[in-house]
Write a protein that holds these residues in place. Structure first.
Motif, short mmCIF file in Angstrom:
data_model
loop_
_atom_site.label_atom_id
_atom_site.label_comp_id
_atom_site.label_asym_id
_atom_site.label_seq_id
_atom_site.Cartn_x
_atom_site.Cartn_y
_atom_site.Cartn_z
N ASP A 5 0.86 -1.19 0.00
CA ASP A 5 0.00 0.00 0.00
C ASP A 5 0.89 1.24 0.00
O ASP A 5 1.39 1.65 1.05
CB ASP A 5 -0.91 -0.04 1.24
N HIS A 25 2.51 7.79 4.00
CA HIS A 25 2.00 8.36 5.25
C HIS A 25 2.91 7.98 6.43
O HIS A 25 3.24 8.82 7.28
CB HIS A 25 0.57 7.89 5.49
N ASP A 62 0.24 4.40 -0.48
CA ASP A 62 -0.27 5.55 0.29
C ASP A 62 0.05 5.40 1.77
O ASP A 62 0.46 6.35 2.42
CB ASP A 62 -1.78 5.70 0.08
#
Length: 129
Positions: free
Chosen positions: A85, A91, A87
């Motif tokens: 993932d 983050h 994203d």
């Protein structure tokens, strides 16, 4: 045929051992296999694993020369990690104060990826699997 099996490890020489050790273990989450201080070479050697697989040797040496210039310099271009993932990875990096480049899309695979720099400016890629 010469019988290659797989890449055994990648060796990285850092400028500031404590900073790089923290980055690779606390930010990226690599596991410490062994840490050795080699007094005769004034050097640390840190063996790191990813999901139990030995992947990186992190070295310190007194006053190593700097990397010539960005990924286009001759030699190793970058080190890439597969992530599930992108994203969430971006983050998580940002939560540690690590800025990433804008996310791009590989024109051949349609997979997303981005780059960061380790504490010594080594380009690290995160490629969404």
């Amino acid at each position: 045929m010469i019988g290659l099996l797989h890449v055994h490890h990648i060796a990285i020489i850092c400028q500031d051992y404590a900073v790089s050790k923290r980055f690779y273990t606390e930010v990226l989450g690599l596991e410490i296999i062994r840490e050795v201080h080699r007094v005769e070479r004034q050097s640390w050697k840190l063996d790191l694993a990813l999901q139990g697989q030995y992947v990186i040797e992190l070295f310190s040496f007194p006053e190593p020369p700097p990397r010539p210039n960005r990924p286009e310099a001759a030699g190793l271009r970058h080190l890439a990690f597969a992530v599930s993932d992108l994203d969430a990875t971006v983050h998580g990096l940002a939560a540690h104060g690590v800025a990433s480049e804008p996310i791009r899309v590989d024109e051949f695979t349609d997979r997303r990826f981005t780059f960061i720099q380790d504490p010594d400016g080594l380009p690290l890629e995160f490629y969404e699997a």
